[in-house]
Write an enzyme that holds these catalytic residues in place. Structure first.
Site, PDB file in Angstrom:
ATOM      1  N   ASP A  15       0.912  -4.027   7.406  1.00 26.34           N
ATOM      2  CA  ASP A  15       0.701  -4.062   5.953  1.00 26.34           C
ATOM      3  C   ASP A  15       1.827  -4.751   5.195  1.00 26.34           C
ATOM      4  O   ASP A  15       2.023  -4.484   4.010  1.00 26.34           O
ATOM      5  CB  ASP A  15       0.525  -2.618   5.424  1.00 26.34           C
ATOM      6  CG  ASP A  15       1.715  -1.736   5.766  1.00 26.34           C
ATOM      7  OD1 ASP A  15       2.564  -2.158   6.572  1.00 26.34           O
ATOM      8  OD2 ASP A  15       1.796  -0.626   5.229  1.00 26.34           O
ATOM      9  N   THR A  38       5.793  -2.229  12.578  1.00 25.55           N
ATOM     10  CA  THR A  38       4.942  -1.109  12.169  1.00 25.55           C
ATOM     11  C   THR A  38       3.526  -1.367  12.674  1.00 25.55           C
ATOM     12  O   THR A  38       3.065  -2.511  12.638  1.00 25.55           O
ATOM     13  CB  THR A  38       4.911  -0.935  10.628  1.00 25.55           C
ATOM     14  OG1 THR A  38       3.781  -0.106  10.284  1.00 25.55           O
ATOM     15  CG2 THR A  38       4.758  -2.239   9.873  1.00 25.55           C
ATOM     16  N   ARG A  42      13.197   8.907   9.598  1.00 23.84           N
ATOM     17  CA  ARG A  42      13.013   8.571   8.177  1.00 23.84           C
ATOM     18  C   ARG A  42      14.113   9.354   7.464  1.00 23.84           C
ATOM     19  O   ARG A  42      14.093  10.572   7.437  1.00 23.84           O
ATOM     20  CB  ARG A  42      11.628   9.012   7.690  1.00 23.84           C
ATOM     21  CG  ARG A  42      10.453   8.383   8.485  1.00 23.84           C
ATOM     22  CD  ARG A  42       9.139   8.636   7.773  1.00 23.84           C
ATOM     23  NE  ARG A  42       7.981   8.568   8.660  1.00 23.84           N
ATOM     24  CZ  ARG A  42       7.259   7.466   8.866  1.00 23.84           C
ATOM     25  NH1 ARG A  42       7.567   6.356   8.275  1.00 23.84           N
ATOM     26  NH2 ARG A  42       6.208   7.492   9.678  1.00 23.84           N
ATOM     27  N   GLY A  81       8.364   4.858  11.229  1.00 23.34           N
ATOM     28  CA  GLY A  81       7.466   5.138  12.362  1.00 23.34           C
ATOM     29  C   GLY A  81       7.700   4.132  13.479  1.00 23.34           C
ATOM     30  O   GLY A  81       7.777   2.935  13.221  1.00 23.34           O
ATOM     31  N   ASP A 136       0.967  -0.644  11.205  1.00 18.52           N
ATOM     32  CA  ASP A 136       0.042  -0.766  10.073  1.00 18.52           C
ATOM     33  C   ASP A 136      -0.315  -2.210   9.680  1.00 18.52           C
ATOM     34  O   ASP A 136      -1.311  -2.429   8.992  1.00 18.52           O
ATOM     35  CB  ASP A 136       0.619  -0.073   8.832  1.00 18.52           C
ATOM     36  CG  ASP A 136       0.707   1.433   9.016  1.00 18.52           C
ATOM     37  OD1 ASP A 136       0.069   1.952   9.943  1.00 18.52           O
ATOM     38  OD2 ASP A 136       1.423   2.081   8.234  1.00 18.52           O
ATOM     39  N   ARG A 153      -2.099   5.044   6.415  1.00 19.12           N
ATOM     40  CA  ARG A 153      -2.117   5.872   5.201  1.00 19.12           C
ATOM     41  C   ARG A 153      -2.442   5.042   3.978  1.00 19.12           C
ATOM     42  O   ARG A 153      -3.159   5.466   3.096  1.00 19.12           O
ATOM     43  CB  ARG A 153      -0.743   6.536   5.025  1.00 19.12           C
ATOM     44  CG  ARG A 153      -0.866   8.014   4.864  1.00 19.12           C
ATOM     45  CD  ARG A 153       0.411   8.766   4.652  1.00 19.12           C
ATOM     46  NE  ARG A 153       1.627   8.178   5.153  1.00 19.12           N
ATOM     47  CZ  ARG A 153       2.493   8.811   5.937  1.00 19.12           C
ATOM     48  NH1 ARG A 153       2.240  10.032   6.347  1.00 19.12           N
ATOM     49  NH2 ARG A 153       3.610   8.230   6.305  1.00 19.12           N
ATOM     50  N   ASP A 195       7.778  -0.846   5.421  1.00 17.87           N
ATOM     51  CA  ASP A 195       8.152  -0.992   4.011  1.00 17.87           C
ATOM     52  C   ASP A 195       9.254  -0.029   3.568  1.00 17.87           C
ATOM     53  O   ASP A 195      10.129  -0.390   2.787  1.00 17.87           O
ATOM     54  CB  ASP A 195       6.923  -0.915   3.093  1.00 17.87           C
ATOM     55  CG  ASP A 195       6.072   0.304   3.338  1.00 17.87           C
ATOM     56  OD1 ASP A 195       6.379   1.087   4.269  1.00 17.87           O
ATOM     57  OD2 ASP A 195       5.095   0.499   2.589  1.00 17.87           O
TER      58      ASP A 195
HETATM   59  O1  F6P Z   1       3.509   3.692   9.260  1.00 14.84           O
HETATM   60  C1  F6P Z   1       3.076   3.980  10.540  1.00 14.84           C
HETATM   61  C2  F6P Z   1       2.280   5.247  10.579  1.00 14.84           C
HETATM   62  O2  F6P Z   1       1.864   5.476  11.905  1.00 14.84           O
HETATM   63  C3  F6P Z   1       1.077   5.297   9.627  1.00 14.84           C
HETATM   64  O3  F6P Z   1      -0.050   4.615  10.099  1.00 14.84           O
HETATM   65  C4  F6P Z   1       0.885   6.787   9.508  1.00 14.84           C
HETATM   66  O4  F6P Z   1       0.232   7.115   8.314  1.00 14.84           O
HETATM   67  C5  F6P Z   1       2.280   7.311   9.526  1.00 14.84           C
HETATM   68  O5  F6P Z   1       3.076   6.350  10.185  1.00 14.84           O
HETATM   69  C6  F6P Z   1       2.453   8.645  10.201  1.00 14.84           C
HETATM   70  O6  F6P Z   1       3.789   9.024  10.097  1.00 14.84           O
HETATM   71  P1  F6P Z   1       4.438  10.260  10.838  1.00 14.84           P
HETATM   72  O7  F6P Z   1       4.615   9.880  12.286  1.00 14.84           O
HETATM   73  O8  F6P Z   1       5.733  10.464  10.150  1.00 14.84           O
HETATM   74  O9  F6P Z   1       3.478  11.392  10.707  1.00 14.84           O
END
Ligand code: F6P
Length: 323
Positions: free
Chosen positions: A130, A126, A72, A11, A128, A172, A103
């Site tokens: 985390d 990120t 990804r 992301g 997050d 998430r 991660d």
């Molecule tokens: O890891 C970053 C993040 O924005 C999370 O907070 C979220 O759950 C996820 O990516 C959403 O991913 P995508 O853009 O693939 O829907």
């Protein structure tokens, strides 16, 4: 080390560009050739790789997203995919990598480093926040500020109509954004995956607030909360308290965009510089982070396996200050 490459993966996060800029400029400053890999591991496999110059990163420090694009990659999860990626790097004489991501990115980087021995240094990028091994990740501060702006707007209308709002923020597996927004936005409650707030707790809190003549409430829900998403939680609460006027707002991907804050630009610049210095000084298979305002290198293994717990004092603060 004569030649390295940088890529962004997973992301996107505001400040990734500032990180790319710092990596490129520091590499060139040290006389190292620098390549940009587009679309993360997918671009590595496909050979979407180009030589970068100083001007390649001009005018990007203030821009959200990532000029290197992101993805990804499913193919990189396979040994065949990783072999193809390694061949693309060897062909160009690339001897080290800087991976900017979260991660998932570092899980891939660690396997790649273990299989092929290529030195990789990661920069935590990120929203997050985390990752174990850094007090902050690039993009988190901007995401919190963006979310807070929306929460302030919602508070105005919640107050005018005496409503209860469940506001869902990203995360998430992690409640960092939710907790910061809860404190900064003056929320009544925060529901995060790391704690086990029940629907009963929410109902009790809302009843208590009404008894105290509170007319509106804001409850921040991290998207990965165990009770469900904000819509699911709101509908369960609404069944028990039909007299309340309840609304839901999901902030979604707006939190990932926008110009990075000063904090994120400076963090990304520090980590970008340190990533290149780390590679030059023989670091491999590590994430560079900042702990107590000092640069630290943590093995990918630890960064991805250890959790960074939410500070209990912050949770308590939300409860006390909104009482
Ligand atoms: O890891 C970053 C993040 O924005 C999370 O907070 C979220 O759950 C996820 O990516 C959403 O991913 P995508 O853009 O693939 O829907």
């Amino acid at each position: 080390m004569k030649s390295i490459a940088v890529f962004t993966s997973g992301g996107d996060a505001p400040g990734m560009n500032a990180g790319v800029r710092a990596v490129v400029r520091n590499a060139l400053y040290l006389g190292i050739d620098i390549y940009g890999i587009k679309y993360g591991y997918n671009g590595m496999i496909e050979g979407d790789i180009y030589k970068m110059k100083s001007y390649s990163v001009s005018n990007i420090i203030q821009r959200g997203g990532t000029i290197l694009k992101s993805a990804r990659s499913k193919e990189f999860l396979t040994p065949e995919g990783r072999k193809k990626a390694y061949e693309q790097l060897s062909k160009r004489g690339i001897q080290g990598l800087v991976a900017i991501g979260g991660d998932g990115t570092f899980t891939g980087a660690n396997v790649f480093y273990e299989e092929f021995g290529i030195p990789v240094v990661g920069i935590p990028g990120t929203i997050d926040n985390d990752l174990y091994g850094s007090d902050y990740t690039v993009g988190f501060d901007t995401a919190v500020n963006t979310a807070l702006h929306s929460i302030d707007l919602i508070r105005d209308t919640a107050n005018s109509h005496d409503r209860v709002f469940f506001i869902e923020v990203m995360g998430r597996q992690s409640g960092y954004i939710a907790v910061q927004c809860g404190i900064g936005g003056g929320a009544e409650m925060v529901m995060v995956p790391e704690t086990s707030t029940t629907i009963k707790d929410v109902i009790e809190r809302l009843k208590k607030d009404r008894d105290k003549d509170k007319t509106s409430s804001i409850i921040i829900v991290a998207e990965g909360d165990i009770q469900g998403n904000a819509h699911e939680i709101a509908s369960k609460v609404s069944k028990e308290l039909p007299e309340l006027d309840i609304r839901v707002s999901t902030l979604g991907h707006v939190q990932r965009g926008g110009s990075p804050t000063a904090f994120d630009r400076i963090l990304a610049s520090r980590l970008g510089m340190a990533a290149v210095e780390g590679l030059v000084n023989g670091k491999k298979g590590v994430m560079v982070g900042i702990i107590d305002d000092k640069i630290h290198y943590t093995s990918f293994k630890l960064a991805i396996s250890k959790s960074k717990p939410i500070n209990d004092d912050l949770m308590r603060m939300i409860e006390v200050l909104s009482s």
